[in-house]
Design a protein around this motif. Structure first.
Motif, mmCIF file in Angstrom:
data_model
loop_
_atom_site.group_PDB
_atom_site.id
_atom_site.type_symbol
_atom_site.label_atom_id
_atom_site.label_comp_id
_atom_site.label_asym_id
_atom_site.label_seq_id
_atom_site.Cartn_x
_atom_site.Cartn_y
_atom_site.Cartn_z
ATOM 1 N N ILE A 82 0.839 -1.201 0.000
ATOM 2 C CA ILE A 82 0.000 0.000 0.000
ATOM 3 C C ILE A 82 0.873 1.250 0.000
ATOM 4 C CG2 ILE A 82 -1.616 1.361 1.406
ATOM 5 C CD1 ILE A 82 -2.944 -1.315 2.141
ATOM 6 N N ASP A 83 1.949 1.241 0.787
ATOM 7 C CA ASP A 83 2.880 2.381 0.798
ATOM 8 C C ASP A 83 3.494 2.598 -0.586
ATOM 9 O OD1 ASP A 83 2.396 2.876 3.463
ATOM 10 O OD2 ASP A 83 4.204 1.833 4.167
ATOM 11 N N GLU A 84 3.852 1.505 -1.229
ATOM 12 C CA GLU A 84 4.441 1.577 -2.567
ATOM 13 C C GLU A 84 3.441 2.162 -3.574
ATOM 14 O OE1 GLU A 84 6.027 -1.761 -5.663
ATOM 15 O OE2 GLU A 84 6.519 -2.080 -3.540
ATOM 16 N N ILE A 85 2.210 1.690 -3.516
ATOM 17 C CA ILE A 85 1.167 2.188 -4.417
ATOM 18 C C ILE A 85 0.860 3.651 -4.108
ATOM 19 C CG2 ILE A 85 -1.279 1.932 -5.060
ATOM 20 C CD1 ILE A 85 -0.847 -1.116 -4.582
ATOM 21 N N TYR A 86 0.831 4.005 -2.825
ATOM 22 C CA TYR A 86 0.562 5.384 -2.426
ATOM 23 C C TYR A 86 1.640 6.333 -2.963
ATOM 24 C CZ TYR A 86 -0.067 9.506 0.478
ATOM 25 O OH TYR A 86 -0.224 10.786 0.913
ATOM 26 N N TYR A 94 -4.149 9.034 -10.772
ATOM 27 C CA TYR A 94 -5.129 8.249 -11.519
ATOM 28 C C TYR A 94 -4.817 6.761 -11.428
ATOM 29 C CZ TYR A 94 -6.280 12.808 -13.301
ATOM 30 O OH TYR A 94 -6.630 14.110 -13.394
ATOM 31 N N LEU A 95 -5.784 5.985 -10.939
ATOM 32 C CA LEU A 95 -5.592 4.541 -10.781
ATOM 33 C C LEU A 95 -5.420 3.827 -12.111
ATOM 34 C CD1 LEU A 95 -8.126 3.587 -7.984
ATOM 35 C CD2 LEU A 95 -5.638 3.549 -7.861
ATOM 36 N N ASP A 96 -5.999 4.350 -13.177
ATOM 37 C CA ASP A 96 -5.900 3.671 -14.468
ATOM 38 C C ASP A 96 -4.490 3.711 -15.049
ATOM 39 O OD1 ASP A 96 -6.066 6.373 -14.910
ATOM 40 O OD2 ASP A 96 -7.273 6.201 -16.723
ATOM 41 N N GLU A 97 -3.603 4.520 -14.466
ATOM 42 C CA GLU A 97 -2.231 4.581 -14.947
ATOM 43 C C GLU A 97 -1.275 3.716 -14.127
ATOM 44 O OE1 GLU A 97 -1.010 8.601 -15.566
ATOM 45 O OE2 GLU A 97 -2.799 9.064 -16.739
ATOM 46 N N SER A 105 -2.204 -6.046 -7.107
ATOM 47 C CA SER A 105 -1.923 -6.036 -5.668
ATOM 48 C C SER A 105 -2.989 -5.257 -4.917
ATOM 49 C CB SER A 105 -0.558 -5.402 -5.385
ATOM 50 O OG SER A 105 0.472 -6.175 -5.903
ATOM 51 N N LEU A 106 -3.350 -4.113 -5.430
ATOM 52 C CA LEU A 106 -4.370 -3.296 -4.788
ATOM 53 C C LEU A 106 -5.717 -4.014 -4.777
ATOM 54 C CD1 LEU A 106 -5.040 -0.584 -3.496
ATOM 55 C CD2 LEU A 106 -5.472 0.314 -5.782
#
Length: 123
Positions: A82-86, A94-97, A105-106
């Motif tokens: 989650i930290d990495e995605i954040y 934008y989540l689509d990118e 993972s998310l």
């Protein structure tokens, strides 16, 4: 009989062909160990489905319901992802990118959290 002669075509056919891994779609190998009883049970399931082994394992791993036992290692891995995605989303919200790995993972983390919170509500 002095010698047995072979035609050149027969000599070439005995040589092993080298596989060209670059042109294969699935060029990665996954291995895991099981007990003899587990192997029999898995092979029985594969026979029932009628799928080739590779397809059975891929579909089982990707599309089956997840069952996870929560422990410190599980939650720390989830927190790290989650930290990495954040950190990626701070630069680009934008989540689509997101790339496929982070998106998957998310999705898995959210699926597990929904499951955990639904079980707590039902109890």
């Amino acid at each position: 009989m002095d010698k047995i002669y072979r035609r050149e075509t027969q000599i070439k056919s005995t040589e092993k062909k080298v596989k060209n891994e670059k042109n294969r779609v699935r060029n990665m190998i996954l291995n895991f160990r099981v007990t003899p009883i587990e192997k029999e049970m898995i092979e029985a399931r594969i026979r029932i489905t009628g799928l080739p082994k590779a397809e059975f394992f891929i579909k089982s791993c990707l599309y089956q319901e997840l069952s996870v036992v929560g422990n410190v290692r599980t939650f720390s891995e989830m927190r790290n992802r989650i930290d990495e995605i954040y950190s990626i989303m701070k630069c680009n919200p934008y989540l689509d990118e997101l790339d496929d790995e982070h998106r998957e993972s998310l999705r898995i983390i959210l699926e597990l959290l929904v499951k955990v919170f639904n079980e707590e509500v039902e109890e």
